[in-house]
Scaffold this motif. Structure first.
Motif, short mmCIF file in Angstrom:
data_model
loop_
_atom_site.label_atom_id
_atom_site.label_comp_id
_atom_site.label_asym_id
_atom_site.label_seq_id
_atom_site.Cartn_x
_atom_site.Cartn_y
_atom_site.Cartn_z
N PHE A 141 44.43 40.49 28.38
CA PHE A 141 44.10 39.70 29.57
C PHE A 141 44.49 38.23 29.44
O PHE A 141 43.93 37.37 30.08
N GLY A 142 45.48 37.99 28.61
CA GLY A 142 45.91 36.61 28.37
C GLY A 142 46.38 35.92 29.64
O GLY A 142 46.30 34.69 29.77
N LEU A 143 46.86 36.72 30.56
CA LEU A 143 47.45 36.13 31.76
C LEU A 143 46.42 36.00 32.88
O LEU A 143 46.71 35.44 33.93
N ALA A 144 45.21 36.51 32.65
CA ALA A 144 44.23 36.60 33.73
C ALA A 144 44.07 35.31 34.53
O ALA A 144 44.10 35.34 35.76
N PRO A 145 43.91 34.14 33.87
CA PRO A 145 43.70 32.93 34.68
C PRO A 145 44.86 32.66 35.62
O PRO A 145 44.65 32.32 36.79
N ALA A 146 46.09 32.86 35.14
CA ALA A 146 47.24 32.57 35.98
C ALA A 146 47.35 33.59 37.11
O ALA A 146 47.72 33.26 38.24
N VAL A 147 47.00 34.84 36.82
CA VAL A 147 47.09 35.89 37.84
C VAL A 147 46.09 35.61 38.97
O VAL A 147 46.40 35.78 40.14
N LEU A 148 44.90 35.14 38.58
CA LEU A 148 43.88 34.88 39.59
C LEU A 148 44.35 33.82 40.58
O LEU A 148 43.97 33.82 41.74
N ALA A 149 45.20 32.90 40.08
CA ALA A 149 45.69 31.84 40.94
C ALA A 149 46.88 32.30 41.77
O ALA A 149 47.47 31.53 42.51
N HIS A 150 47.23 33.56 41.65
CA HIS A 150 48.46 34.05 42.27
C HIS A 150 48.19 35.42 42.87
O HIS A 150 48.44 36.45 42.23
N PRO A 151 47.68 35.45 44.09
CA PRO A 151 47.18 36.71 44.66
C PRO A 151 48.20 37.84 44.62
O PRO A 151 47.84 38.99 44.34
N GLY A 152 49.46 37.55 44.86
CA GLY A 152 50.48 38.61 44.87
C GLY A 152 50.55 39.30 43.53
O GLY A 152 50.64 40.53 43.43
N LYS A 153 50.52 38.49 42.46
CA LYS A 153 50.61 39.05 41.12
C LYS A 153 49.36 39.86 40.79
O LYS A 153 49.41 40.84 40.05
N LEU A 154 48.21 39.42 41.37
CA LEU A 154 46.95 40.12 41.12
C LEU A 154 47.04 41.54 41.67
O LEU A 154 46.68 42.51 41.00
N VAL A 155 47.55 41.65 42.89
CA VAL A 155 47.67 42.96 43.52
C VAL A 155 48.61 43.85 42.69
O VAL A 155 48.33 45.01 42.43
N GLU A 156 49.70 43.24 42.24
CA GLU A 156 50.69 44.00 41.46
C GLU A 156 50.07 44.52 40.16
O GLU A 156 50.19 45.70 39.82
N ALA A 157 49.36 43.62 39.45
CA ALA A 157 48.76 44.00 38.17
C ALA A 157 47.70 45.09 38.38
O ALA A 157 47.63 46.06 37.62
N ALA A 158 46.89 44.93 39.43
CA ALA A 158 45.84 45.92 39.70
C ALA A 158 46.47 47.28 39.99
O ALA A 158 45.95 48.32 39.57
N GLY A 159 47.61 47.26 40.68
CA GLY A 159 48.29 48.52 41.01
C GLY A 159 48.70 49.27 39.76
O GLY A 159 48.47 50.47 39.62
N TYR A 160 49.28 48.55 38.80
CA TYR A 160 49.70 49.21 37.55
C TYR A 160 48.50 49.73 36.79
O TYR A 160 48.52 50.84 36.24
N ALA A 161 47.44 48.90 36.73
CA ALA A 161 46.25 49.30 35.99
C ALA A 161 45.69 50.61 36.58
O ALA A 161 45.31 51.53 35.85
N ARG A 162 45.69 50.68 37.91
CA ARG A 162 45.16 51.87 38.58
C ARG A 162 46.03 53.09 38.25
O ARG A 162 45.51 54.17 37.94
#
Lengths: 484, 378
Positions: free
Chosen positions: A201-222
């Protein structure tokens, strides 16, 4: 500087990935005569790699994030009037003078596969959009059949619809591992685990600031969770085993500096391993463009219009720093408009693209910080582990060269030959530099692609009856290693 | 305090260190880069006697040739006594080559005249239609980077400090008493300037003018190329007689005559473009094309072989194309061993041998006055 008489295009773009395509579209729409060259057989580069139509893929975009974007861009390119030349491997770029003593760039290509021939594109401006290549790390067994770079496994899947193995392990560092694992799982492989050498989760802070990337990451995790794929941080594959081909791998828990700890083995017949990407910049260094270090390796320095330090030469996408397809496309658009404006055309405006570039560049920098490569991997090496596969240089010979006085990467190369072979250090360059205790230097490759002496001489060579000779020790470049 | 500090860990500096240390002197070698990281690292490893007109450089190369054969016993640097084949395109050139070989023979350069019909016995893949040639059995080859490293390794007690940049010279009046570096001062009884292409800059630290300038050369490297049954495709060092005039040429523009040779590692090296363009590393496609054309003209079979990489380096040349070897009377304690142009690998042992002799007061092997450093002073 030599003289050329051919009629020049306004712009030559090398690389038909997201950056090159976006730039070609913008520049051609503004009225420039554009020639877009790429080594691949199809548009899209590595990111939008897709199967040829003959494969009858039912849904060619199913393996892709954002494939609709690609089909839109391909249509726009088609409508723009840009000339697309595929299957061209660029081996050198050169400044020349044109008919009116004006400065031109000559892009020297090899066209065709078996029956290749020289072809030169002359243009008033050059855009370097050559992407990046995989950054592998050596470890015992990494030369076994069945071991792929992460990019290579992805390219097989996207380009040839081939799944690398039945049971696959994915390892390395960075968010790119997730789409690779998800793609393999979706295509029917059993993914025995994804092993991230850094924290998950090293990237978590940056992802939170970037909604598009958050959706993308969540999709892969799912998708990984749906296939019950374990995703472990602070673990790495430190050895691959098998006789003729891969049968199992050793996975180790890693300390902070990647020193291996507790080990276990996992059976698998394929391993996809990737430790990030290296900007592909040798065409820029051939012309003397300024580079900067840091990040993922030397990258080309550009200004706000993607202009390099050499007049008339521009760069966009990964060559300016690894940042992904979205940033590449934004940079390509910026470059295309700047090129048009610099050649006196009205390119229109794209409000917000500078801001998007800044935001995506900041995200890329956060990613580089979150997924560094730690030197502890050197502890995975055995004396007989090959460091350079082209020249078959084992780790023992690197140590011997160091004892002989090789204190930097270049002298390691001179004394032990790593990087002197077919791929010119694209595969081993990062590892050799770190083994010498330094950061990788900008590449020096006056000839970027192997070229037959007969072609270099400018005369057609005799037919190659035996087919291209297979040099000993030539590594099996996975498709993702495509060194455009 | 060292007896001698050698500035430069290329093959010439390594040979100076080797012979000085063998003569009982304590030696420190400094280099701002790594071992062999300058011109040595861009060299082909030529040890040629065939390409020299009678004169002081030929004497130096003959001594060097004998010394390389002794040094080969150290092992570990791919010494190959393969011989050189010089070919002539036309009967006129063959006449000139034959005349030169005859003169060289008087000075100890052995050769065998090769008639047109015999050329393919030496090199089966050579082009047809050549007028003939001469085979020089003394020509040899080393892997230059390994050669430099091994000489340093076998220099008894020598201390090698890489990554250390010389920033000044220590002086006691006119006398040079050591070097100032970015890692502290090193006092020494003598300083040897073996900085190659950068030798002029080291001399300038003593306020001296030494006109050494770079002459760029590109080398093409092919994929590993064995012929049938594993016999090397190219067996000797092969070049055209035009090479000799190119080496001596004063032209600032491009001159090139390909020297083609195989290597133990498999690739074929094609070398020897010459240009005066400063230290510019920008790729010159016309130069690469010229080398390729000449190589294919010599060996048509090479047309189908791929060049997998190319590199360039900078030969250190002096206006009279002779190296600078000897004590500098303008700065006692300072010795020069640089400016060997493209022959540094071949001339290194004799240079080191001469310098060691000067440092210890031994009788010189031959008259080195043609190489004296002050010869350029107006």
């Amino acid at each position: 500087m030599r003289h050329h008489d051919g009629p020049p295009a306004d712009l030559a773009v090398v690389g038909a990935g997201p950056a090159g395509m976006a730039a070609a579209v913008e520049a051609a729409r503004a009225g420039l005569a554009v020639v877009l060259v790429d080594s691949g057989a199809r548009l899209g580069g590595q990111y939008y790699r897709h199967a040829p139509e003959g494969f009858h893929a039912r849904r060619p975009g199913a393996l892709h994030h954002g494939f609709r974007r690609f089909t839109r861009m391909a249509a726009a390119l088609d409508a723009s009037g840009a000339e697309v030349r595929l299957g061209r491997r660029v081996w050198a770029v050169e400044k020349v003078t044109g008919p009116g003593e004006d400065d031109l760039v000559a892009v020297h290509c090899l066209a065709g596969e078996r029956d290749e021939r020289r072809e030169t594109v002359l243009a008033r401006r050059l855009l370097i959009a050559t992407g990046a290549h995989d950054r592998p790390l050596p470890f015992p067994g990494w030369d076994l059949p069945g071991v792929f770079t992460a990019g290579g496994a992805q390219a097989l899947l996207k380009g040839d619809l081939v799944v690398a193995g039945r049971t696959v392990v994915v390892a390395g560092t960075g968010p790119f591992l997730l789409p690779v694992a998800a793609g393999l799982a979706a295509a029917g492989a059993r993914v025995a685990g994804v092993f991230e050498a850094n924290g998950r989760f090293g990237l978590a802070p940056a992802v939170l600031a970037h909604p598009g990337k958050l959706v993308e990451a969540a999709g892969y995790a799912r998708r990984l969770a749906a296939h019950r794929v374990p995703y472990l941080g602070r673990h790495a594959v430190v050895a691959a085993h098998g006789g003729d081909e891969l049968t199992h791998v050793t996975v180790a828990r890693l300390g902070r500096d990647w020193t291996p700890g507790a080990r276990r083995t996992i059976e698998c017949d394929a391993l996809a391993v990737g430790y990030g990407f290296v900007p592909q910049i040798e065409l820029a260094t051939q012309l003397g463009c300024a580079t900067r270090g840091g990040g993922d390796g030397p990258a080309v320095v550009v200004d706000e219009g993607m202009r390099t330090s050499v007049p008339g030469v521009y760069a966009a996408g990964e060559p300016t720093g690894v940042g992904g397809a979205e940033l590449a496309e934004v940079e390509g658009g910026i470059a295309g408009r700047a090129l048009a404006a610099d050649l006196g055309r009205d390119a229109g405006r794209a409000p917000g693209s500078a801001r998007r570039r800044a935001a995506l560049t900041a995200f890329a920098a956060a990613m580089t910080r979150a997924y560094p490569v730690r030197d502890g991997w050197q502890g995975w090496l055995l004396d007989d582990t090959l460091i350079c596969r082209c020249e078959e240089v084992p780790y023992a010979r690197i140590k011997e060269a160091r004892a002989l006085g090789a204190t930097d990467a270049r002298s390691l190369k001179l004394l032990a030959r790593p990087g002197m072979g077919w791929c010119q250090g694209r595969m081993c360059g990062y590892a050799v530099a770190r083994l010498a205790g330094e950061d990788p230097a900008p590449p020096r490759r006056p000839i970027a692609q192997p070229v037959r002496l007969g072609d270099l001489a400018g005369e057609p060579g005799p037919p190659d009856f035996a087919g291209p000779p297979e040099p000993a020790g030539r590594p099996d470049f996975a498709a993702g290693e495509d060194p455009r | 305090m060292a007896d001698v500090v050698v500035v430069g860990a290329g093959v010439v500096g390594a040979a100076c260190a080797y012979y000085a240390a063998r003569a009982g002197l304590s030696v420190t070698v400094v280099d701002r880069g790594a071992v062999a990281s300058g011109t040595t690292g861009a060299g082909e490893g030529n040890i040629l006697v065939s390409d020299k007109e009678p004169g002081p450089e030929l004497e130096l190369s003959l001594l060097s040739n004998r010394l390389w054969r002794e040094l080969a016993d150290l092992g570990g640097f791919e010494f190959e006594a393969k011989g050189g084949l010089v070919v002539a395109e036309t009967p006129e050139i063959l006449d000139a080559l034959t005349a030169l070989a005859g003169k060289q023979e008087l000075h100890g350069v052995r050769h065998t005249p090769v008639a047109a019909g015999e050329l393919h016995g030496y090199e089966p893949h050579l082009a047809h239609g050549l007028a003939g040639g001469a085979f020089y059995p003394q020509d040899a080859q080393v892997q230059p980077m390994l050669a430099a490293a091994r000489l340093l390794q076998h220099a008894p007690g020598a201390v090698v400090r890489t990554g250390v940049t010389v920033t000044g010279l220590l002086r006691d009046g006119d006398r040079v008493t050591g070097v100032r570096t970015d890692h502290g001062d090193i006092a020494a009884g003598a300083v040897v300037n073996a900085a190659g292409t950068w030798g002029g800059e080291v001399a300038a630290l003593a306020g001296l003018d030494l006109p050494i300038l770079p002459r760029r050369g590109f080398v093409l490297v092919t994929e590993p190329a064995a012929g049938r049954l594993g016999v090397p495709l190219v067996r000797h060092k092969v070049y055209t007689a035009a090479y000799v005039t190119d080496v001596a040429s004063d032209s600032a523009g491009l001159s090139a005559s390909a020297v083609v040779e195989g290597t133990p590692a498999g690739p074929i090296l094609i070398g020897a473009s010459r240009e005066r363009v400063g230290h510019d590393r920008t790729t010159s496609i016309p130069v690469l094309e010229t080398l390729a054309r000449q190589a294919v003209a010599l060996f048509p079979v090479l047309a189908a072989r791929r060049v997998i990489r190319a590199y360039c380096g900078f030969r250190p040349y002096c206006p009279d194309h002779l190296p600078v070897i000897g004590a500098d009377p303008r700065a006692p304690g300072l010795y020069h061993a640089c400016g060997h142009e493209g022959a540094g690998i071949g001339l290194a042992p004799a240079t080191g041998h001469l310098i060691a002799g000067l440092l210890t007061g031994a009788a010189p092997a031959f008259d080195a006055t043609p190489f004296r450093p002050e010869r350029f002073a107006a």
